[in-house]
Write a protein that holds these residues in place. Structure first.
Motif, PDB file in Angstrom:
ATOM      1  N   ALA A 172       0.919  -1.166  -0.131  1.00  0.00           N
ATOM      2  CA  ALA A 172      -0.052   0.036  -0.088  1.00  0.00           C
ATOM      3  C   ALA A 172       0.978   1.134   0.076  1.00  0.00           C
ATOM      4  CB  ALA A 172      -0.923   0.093   1.164  1.00  0.00           C
ATOM      5  N   GLN A 173       1.962   1.267   0.711  1.00  0.00           N
ATOM      6  CA  GLN A 173       2.896   2.597   0.736  1.00  0.00           C
ATOM      7  C   GLN A 173       3.424   2.788  -0.543  1.00  0.00           C
ATOM      8  OE1 GLN A 173       5.040   0.928   4.173  1.00  0.00           O
ATOM      9  NE2 GLN A 173       3.997   2.151   5.605  1.00  0.00           N
ATOM     10  N   ARG A 174       3.808   1.620  -1.339  1.00  0.00           N
ATOM     11  CA  ARG A 174       4.372   1.715  -2.505  1.00  0.00           C
ATOM     12  C   ARG A 174       3.347   2.080  -3.316  1.00  0.00           C
ATOM     13  NH1 ARG A 174       7.165  -3.147  -1.008  1.00  0.00           N
ATOM     14  NH2 ARG A 174       5.800  -4.417  -2.002  1.00  0.00           N
ATOM     15  N   LEU A 175       2.186   1.927  -3.432  1.00  0.00           N
ATOM     16  CA  LEU A 175       1.442   2.181  -4.225  1.00  0.00           C
ATOM     17  C   LEU A 175       0.892   3.864  -4.010  1.00  0.00           C
ATOM     18  CD1 LEU A 175      -1.062   2.063  -6.584  1.00  0.00           C
ATOM     19  CD2 LEU A 175      -2.645   1.174  -4.862  1.00  0.00           C
ATOM     20  N   ARG A 176       0.863   4.097  -2.893  1.00  0.00           N
ATOM     21  CA  ARG A 176       0.662   5.439  -2.551  1.00  0.00           C
ATOM     22  C   ARG A 176       1.765   6.444  -2.840  1.00  0.00           C
ATOM     23  NH1 ARG A 176      -0.751   4.305   3.804  1.00  0.00           N
ATOM     24  NH2 ARG A 176       1.149   6.083   3.908  1.00  0.00           N
ATOM     25  N   ALA A 177       3.144   5.958  -2.944  1.00  0.00           N
ATOM     26  CA  ALA A 177       4.203   6.593  -3.451  1.00  0.00           C
ATOM     27  C   ALA A 177       4.038   6.969  -5.029  1.00  0.00           C
ATOM     28  CB  ALA A 177       5.372   6.051  -3.268  1.00  0.00           C
ATOM     29  N   LEU A 178       3.517   5.887  -5.647  1.00  0.00           N
ATOM     30  CA  LEU A 178       3.346   5.943  -7.511  1.00  0.00           C
ATOM     31  C   LEU A 178       2.262   6.921  -7.427  1.00  0.00           C
ATOM     32  CD1 LEU A 178       3.834   4.778  -9.969  1.00  0.00           C
ATOM     33  CD2 LEU A 178       2.192   2.861  -9.604  1.00  0.00           C
ATOM     34  N   ALA A 179       1.042   6.765  -6.786  1.00  0.00           N
ATOM     35  CA  ALA A 179      -0.136   7.597  -7.068  1.00  0.00           C
ATOM     36  C   ALA A 179       0.080   9.001  -6.684  1.00  0.00           C
ATOM     37  CB  ALA A 179      -1.432   6.968  -6.594  1.00  0.00           C
ATOM     38  N   PHE A 180       0.604   9.382  -5.766  1.00  0.00           N
ATOM     39  CA  PHE A 180       0.783  10.679  -5.135  1.00  0.00           C
ATOM     40  C   PHE A 180       1.977  11.477  -5.788  1.00  0.00           C
ATOM     41  CE2 PHE A 180      -1.360   8.946  -1.168  1.00  0.00           C
ATOM     42  CZ  PHE A 180      -2.655   9.325  -1.975  1.00  0.00           C
ATOM     43  N   SER A 181       3.156  10.702  -6.039  1.00  0.00           N
ATOM     44  CA  SER A 181       4.256  11.157  -6.393  1.00  0.00           C
ATOM     45  C   SER A 181       4.958  10.883  -7.721  1.00  0.00           C
ATOM     46  CB  SER A 181       5.441  11.079  -5.267  1.00  0.00           C
ATOM     47  OG  SER A 181       4.851  11.594  -4.031  1.00  0.00           O
ATOM     48  N   GLY A 182       4.438   9.953  -8.307  1.00  0.00           N
ATOM     49  CA  GLY A 182       4.740   9.421  -9.675  1.00  0.00           C
ATOM     50  C   GLY A 182       6.241   8.447  -9.341  1.00  0.00           C
ATOM     51  N   ASP A 183       6.244   8.178  -8.324  1.00  0.00           N
ATOM     52  CA  ASP A 183       7.569   7.464  -7.881  1.00  0.00           C
ATOM     53  C   ASP A 183       7.642   5.938  -7.778  1.00  0.00           C
ATOM     54  OD1 ASP A 183       9.931   6.431  -6.927  1.00  0.00           O
ATOM     55  OD2 ASP A 183       9.993   7.944  -5.324  1.00  0.00           O
ATOM     56  N   ALA A 184       7.716   5.211  -8.758  1.00  0.00           N
ATOM     57  CA  ALA A 184       7.775   3.746  -8.968  1.00  0.00           C
ATOM     58  C   ALA A 184       8.463   2.902  -7.997  1.00  0.00           C
ATOM     59  CB  ALA A 184       7.837   3.432 -10.325  1.00  0.00           C
ATOM     60  N   GLY A 185       9.479   3.662  -7.467  1.00  0.00           N
ATOM     61  CA  GLY A 185      10.243   2.855  -6.494  1.00  0.00           C
ATOM     62  C   GLY A 185      10.455   3.231  -5.000  1.00  0.00           C
ATOM     63  N   GLY A 186       9.350   4.188  -4.796  1.00  0.00           N
ATOM     64  CA  GLY A 186       9.255   4.910  -3.458  1.00  0.00           C
ATOM     65  C   GLY A 186       8.349   4.256  -2.581  1.00  0.00           C
ATOM     66  N   VAL A 187       8.472   4.989  -1.311  1.00  0.00           N
ATOM     67  CA  VAL A 187       7.390   4.531  -0.249  1.00  0.00           C
ATOM     68  C   VAL A 187       6.873   5.696   0.313  1.00  0.00           C
ATOM     69  CG1 VAL A 187       7.280   3.349   1.817  1.00  0.00           C
ATOM     70  CG2 VAL A 187       8.758   2.559   0.344  1.00  0.00           C
ATOM     71  N   ASP A 188       5.637   5.798   0.436  1.00  0.00           N
ATOM     72  CA  ASP A 188       4.718   6.793   1.277  1.00  0.00           C
ATOM     73  C   ASP A 188       4.363   6.216   2.563  1.00  0.00           C
ATOM     74  OD1 ASP A 188       3.255   9.441   1.522  1.00  0.00           O
ATOM     75  OD2 ASP A 188       1.704   8.023   1.511  1.00  0.00           O
ATOM     76  N   ALA A 189       5.023   6.797   3.717  1.00  0.00           N
ATOM     77  CA  ALA A 189       4.737   6.332   4.805  1.00  0.00           C
ATOM     78  C   ALA A 189       4.857   7.407   5.966  1.00  0.00           C
ATOM     79  CB  ALA A 189       5.656   5.086   5.235  1.00  0.00           C
ATOM     80  N   ASP A 190       4.187   7.112   7.028  1.00  0.00           N
ATOM     81  CA  ASP A 190       4.180   8.011   8.275  1.00  0.00           C
ATOM     82  C   ASP A 190       3.989   7.321   9.413  1.00  0.00           C
ATOM     83  OD1 ASP A 190       1.577   8.236   8.327  1.00  0.00           O
ATOM     84  OD2 ASP A 190       1.025  10.183   7.424  1.00  0.00           O
ATOM     85  N   GLY A 191       4.008   8.288  10.396  1.00  0.00           N
ATOM     86  CA  GLY A 191       3.646   7.455  11.685  1.00  0.00           C
ATOM     87  C   GLY A 191       2.359   7.086  11.994  1.00  0.00           C
ATOM     88  N   PHE A 192       1.488   7.508  11.228  1.00  0.00           N
ATOM     89  CA  PHE A 192       0.047   7.256  11.528  1.00  0.00           C
ATOM     90  C   PHE A 192      -0.221   5.897  10.817  1.00  0.00           C
ATOM     91  CE2 PHE A 192       0.072  11.639  12.270  1.00  0.00           C
ATOM     92  CZ  PHE A 192      -0.818  12.069  13.044  1.00  0.00           C
ATOM     93  N   ASP A 193       0.366   5.318  10.033  1.00  0.00           N
ATOM     94  CA  ASP A 193       0.147   4.189   9.348  1.00  0.00           C
ATOM     95  C   ASP A 193      -0.135   3.152  10.507  1.00  0.00           C
ATOM     96  OD1 ASP A 193      -0.021   4.766   6.678  1.00  0.00           O
ATOM     97  OD2 ASP A 193       2.346   4.499   6.426  1.00  0.00           O
ATOM     98  N   GLY A 194       0.841   3.098  11.464  1.00  0.00           N
ATOM     99  CA  GLY A 194       0.595   2.021  12.453  1.00  0.00           C
ATOM    100  C   GLY A 194      -0.644   2.092  13.486  1.00  0.00           C
ATOM    101  N   ARG A 195      -1.303   3.191  13.254  1.00  0.00           N
ATOM    102  CA  ARG A 195      -2.596   3.423  14.067  1.00  0.00           C
ATOM    103  C   ARG A 195      -3.760   3.085  13.310  1.00  0.00           C
ATOM    104  NH1 ARG A 195      -1.337   9.344  16.683  1.00  0.00           N
ATOM    105  NH2 ARG A 195       0.917   9.452  16.522  1.00  0.00           N
ATOM    106  N   CYS A 196      -3.688   2.964  12.108  1.00  0.00           N
ATOM    107  CA  CYS A 196      -4.870   2.815  11.037  1.00  0.00           C
ATOM    108  C   CYS A 196      -5.071   1.455  10.382  1.00  0.00           C
ATOM    109  CB  CYS A 196      -4.604   3.787   9.774  1.00  0.00           C
ATOM    110  SG  CYS A 196      -4.535   5.550  10.098  1.00  0.00           S
ATOM    111  N   ASP A 197      -6.044   0.953  10.028  1.00  0.00           N
ATOM    112  CA  ASP A 197      -6.539  -0.008   9.385  1.00  0.00           C
ATOM    113  C   ASP A 197      -6.055   0.283   7.652  1.00  0.00           C
ATOM    114  OD1 ASP A 197      -7.485  -2.059  11.201  1.00  0.00           O
ATOM    115  OD2 ASP A 197      -9.449  -1.178  11.118  1.00  0.00           O
TER     116      ASP A 197
END
Length: 240
Positions: A23-48
């Motif tokens: 999911a974090q890799r898809l977010r990086a692709l969708a939000f930043s166009g970064d096919a090899g990136g990761v979009d992550a933050d400290g809230f991920d661990g608190r969420c479904d």
């Protein structure tokens, strides 16, 4: 755990670190166009994290994250509380659900993906007795002038009701302009926010400049009781 199977797609909760990483890799692709990136933050661990997959290929084609709060007393735990003064919502006495990081894979343009995503969310909202759905609705870039028509529409027709007034907290904000609303202003509203508005949603009277995400965003709320009955029937028809 599967939440909804519908035609070509199924929605499920992420249950493993690998599924969260997808999911974090898809977010990086969708939000930043970064096919090899990761979009992550400290809230991920608190969420479904809800994943929508193509049932034939197994490809991840959409995702979003949800934070369930028992009532408004917990509002400061939300992602949105970083950017907005949500003191008024502390008086909300029922379960609340924060939606964030909603995205679809740029190579998959099938609108059924979004319908399945909303169908799964409808099942969760109904199952948890949620009475308020909220989050940050984003506009691309940090130039407020590029979104002037959309912001004028939001101010004229969709401001939060007085009891839930959203205060200013972020360092960089742009007041929504009190300006004429062009006849085609709605087409400048991002699709997710357009869906919220069709459900009776409302927004803050200002946009926050988020330079980290390269967006402007408005706080958005939807009271479940205010959703038009026809829209509820459509959502529940998808949810099955």
């Amino acid at each position: 755990m599967d939440i909804l199977n519908r035609g070509r797609y199924r929605a499920s909760r992420a249950e493993t670190p690998d599924e969260l990483a997808q999911a974090q890799r898809l977010r990086a692709l969708a939000f930043s166009g970064d096919a090899g990136g990761v979009d992550a933050d400290g809230f991920d661990g608190r969420c479904d994290h809800i994943l929508v997959r193509d049932q034939d290929s197994g490809a991840l084609v959409g995702c979003y994250r949800l934070m369930l709060l028992p009532d408004g007393a917990a509002i400061d735990q939300s992602y949105s509380a970083q950017f907005y003064d949500l003191s008024a919502l502390k008086a909300f006495k029922s379960p609340m659900l924060e939606l964030g990081r909603f995205c679809t894979h740029p190579d998959y343009l099938d609108p059924e993906i979004v319908r399945v995503a909303w169908g799964a969310m409808t099942r969760i909202v109904d199952g948890q007795g949620v009475r308020l759905l909220f989050g940050c609705s984003s506009f691309t870039g940090t130039d407020a002038n590029a979104h002037r028509d959309a912001f004028a529409l939001l101010r004229a027709r969709h401001l939060a009701p007085d009891p839930w007034h959203i205060g200013v907290k972020a360092a960089e904000v742009v007041p929504l302009p009190d300006a004429p609303v062009p006849h085609d202003a709605m087409r400048h509203i991002p699709p997710l926010l357009r869906t919220y508005l069709a459900m009776g949603g409302w927004v803050s009277d200002h946009a926050v400049i988020d330079r980290h995400m390269n967006t402007l965003h408005v706080f958005t709320g939807v009271e479940i009781s205010a959703i038009p009955e026809a829209r509820k029937r459509l959502l529940r028809a998808v949810a099955g």
